[in-house]
Design a protein around this motif. Structure first.
Motif, PDB file in Angstrom:
ATOM      1  N   GLU A  68       6.269  16.640 -39.786  1.00 20.22           N
ATOM      2  CA  GLU A  68       5.003  15.931 -40.332  1.00 20.22           C
ATOM      3  C   GLU A  68       4.795  14.550 -39.513  1.00 20.22           C
ATOM      4  OE1 GLU A  68       5.212  14.864 -44.576  1.00 20.22           O
ATOM      5  OE2 GLU A  68       7.082  14.078 -44.400  1.00 20.22           O
ATOM      6  N   GLU A  75      -2.499  18.777 -38.920  1.00 16.78           N
ATOM      7  CA  GLU A  75      -3.540  19.694 -39.281  1.00 16.78           C
ATOM      8  C   GLU A  75      -3.862  20.730 -38.242  1.00 16.78           C
ATOM      9  OE1 GLU A  75      -8.403  19.616 -38.771  1.00 16.78           O
ATOM     10  OE2 GLU A  75      -7.618  18.029 -40.052  1.00 16.78           O
ATOM     11  N   HIS A  99      10.923  13.696 -45.938  1.00 13.81           N
ATOM     12  CA  HIS A  99       9.992  13.059 -46.492  1.00 13.81           C
ATOM     13  C   HIS A  99      10.373  12.065 -47.590  1.00 13.81           C
ATOM     14  CE1 HIS A  99       5.567  13.189 -47.746  1.00 13.81           C
ATOM     15  NE2 HIS A  99       6.188  12.945 -49.173  1.00 13.81           N
ATOM     16  N   ALA A 144       1.922  11.627 -42.760  1.00 17.43           N
ATOM     17  CA  ALA A 144       0.715  12.672 -43.065  1.00 17.43           C
ATOM     18  C   ALA A 144       1.037  13.931 -42.499  1.00 17.43           C
ATOM     19  CB  ALA A 144      -0.496  11.915 -42.179  1.00 17.43           C
ATOM     20  N   GLY A 145       0.139  14.892 -43.163  1.00 19.21           N
ATOM     21  CA  GLY A 145       0.601  16.266 -42.578  1.00 19.21           C
ATOM     22  C   GLY A 145      -0.117  16.664 -41.160  1.00 19.21           C
ATOM     23  N   GLN A 190       9.446   7.962 -47.535  1.00 15.39           N
ATOM     24  CA  GLN A 190       8.291   7.286 -48.054  1.00 15.39           C
ATOM     25  C   GLN A 190       8.452   5.902 -48.598  1.00 15.39           C
ATOM     26  OE1 GLN A 190       7.695  10.273 -51.461  1.00 15.39           O
ATOM     27  NE2 GLN A 190       5.567  10.434 -50.682  1.00 15.39           N
ATOM     28  N   GLN A 236      -5.355   9.077 -43.425  1.00 21.75           N
ATOM     29  CA  GLN A 236      -5.801  10.569 -43.538  1.00 21.75           C
ATOM     30  C   GLN A 236      -4.555  11.274 -44.120  1.00 21.75           C
ATOM     31  OE1 GLN A 236      -7.809  12.481 -40.427  1.00 21.75           O
ATOM     32  NE2 GLN A 236      -8.842  10.408 -39.784  1.00 21.75           N
ATOM     33  N   HIS A 237      -5.002  12.468 -44.935  1.00 21.42           N
ATOM     34  CA  HIS A 237      -4.003  12.979 -45.509  1.00 21.42           C
ATOM     35  C   HIS A 237      -3.495  14.086 -44.511  1.00 21.42           C
ATOM     36  CE1 HIS A 237      -1.677  15.372 -48.766  1.00 21.42           C
ATOM     37  NE2 HIS A 237      -2.202  16.452 -48.096  1.00 21.42           N
ATOM     38  N   GLN A 238      -4.205  14.578 -43.760  1.00 25.01           N
ATOM     39  CA  GLN A 238      -4.063  15.436 -42.593  1.00 25.01           C
ATOM     40  C   GLN A 238      -4.644  14.954 -41.259  1.00 25.01           C
ATOM     41  OE1 GLN A 238      -2.906  19.187 -42.507  1.00 25.01           O
ATOM     42  NE2 GLN A 238      -2.163  18.818 -44.739  1.00 25.01           N
TER      43      GLN A 238
END
Length: 308
Positions: free
Chosen positions: A174, A265, A250, A262-263, A254, A186-188
């Motif tokens: 990630e 995409e 992960h 973030a993931g 954090q 952004q999440h992704q």
């Protein structure tokens, strides 16, 4: 009967000769075998005197075996292999791994995977002790080939003579971005939306860099060597930009200030992990069972894809 001169040569002496041949340098071999260059040179000379012939040509930029030395190196390898088999035969019995599994794990994997392994290992292999060594994959595979370790977890690499392997799982990466990065909220994030020159990538863990990830451009020229994931996160926090981190890390990452996760995409960058062992290992069945245990565990850990 073995001559008096040859009887003074130890298995350690033969391993030092083998290290010089492998490294092509007395200095590099001494560093790899944890001995001073002068001490290593003395022990190699002792072996040469016992055998009555020089094993290496000295004086060039790279130490090379003589013609006779090249022939004798094959016998030296056979002697060391036979000694290893003798040790294994003495240790082997009804207890798995002869009572101890010496496992090598990359330092970027061990702290995050081992907590999942420590409890079920003694349940699956009672009376066997699990001993862990961390390091870089190439160094761990070298130690495995030399008999210092019984098995190694590592990404698939070029075929190493005398080693077998079996696939275990795929671990996605990630993104870790500096909190001030334009895409940090952004999440992704798609890799194609990132500037490759802002990447901080590790030489061994991230392969050839952004070219391996399908990204255009080139990473910054000051590519770093492998270090801990936490240290990599600190670099991003201080220098800005972004990096790729294994998903098993992960929860720990954090809590690090000035960075966000973030993931990825679309594309799924990551690393495949396999279990390696020596082809001649007397514990093939035990190692196969250990690999099955790791695949089962991988199937229970969110984010990992167990090999089928």
């Amino acid at each position: 009967m073995i001559s008096m001169a040859l009887s003074s040569v130890s298995l350690r002496d033969l391993a030092l000769v083998q290290a010089v041949a492998r490294e092509g340098s007395f200095t590099s071999a001494a560093r790899a075998m944890y001995i001073s260059p002068s001490g290593l040179s003395h022990q190699v000379q002792k072996v040469e005197q016992a055998l009555g012939m020089p094993l290496f040509e000295r004086g060039g930029r790279r130490v090379a075996p003589t013609a006779g030395g090249q022939r004798l190196l094959g016998y030296i390898e056979a002697v060391l292999g036979a000694a290893e088999h003798l040790e294994h035969a003495a240790r082997a019995g009804d207890i798995a791994f002869g009572g101890e599994l010496r496992l090598g794990v990359p330092s970027t994997l061990g702290p995050y995977l081992l907590p999942h392994v420590i409890e079920p290992f003694p349940q699956r292999f009672p009376e066997a002790r699990l001993t862990i060594s961390e390091g870089k994959p190439r160094g761990l595979l070298r130690r495995l080939a030399e008999g210092e370790l019984d098995a190694v977890l590592a990404p698939p690499s070029a075929t190493v003579n005398g080693l077998d392997s079996t696939a275990l799982f795929f671990e996605p990466y990630e993104l870790m971005l500096h909190k001030a990065h334009p895409l940090a909220g952004q999440h992704q994030v798609a890799l194609t939306d990132l500037d490759a020159s802002d990447a901080t990538l590790m030489a061994e863990s991230h392969g050839n860099g952004v070219s391996d990830l399908g990204m255009p451009g080139a990473a910054r020229p000051e590519r770093i060597q492998d270090l801990s994931i936490e240290s990599l996160a600190t670099l991003v926090a201080l220098r800005g930009g972004y990096t790729l981190v294994p998903i098993l890390a992960h929860d720990r990452l954090q809590s690090i200030p000035n960075v966000v996760l973030a993931g990825v995409e679309g594309a799924r960058p990551g690393r495949h992990i396999a279990l390696y062992w020596r082809s001649a290992s007397p514990w093939r069945d035990d190692l196969t069972g250990f690999a099955a245990l790791l695949r089962t565990l991988a199937g229970t850990i969110p984010g990992l894809d167990a090999a089928t």
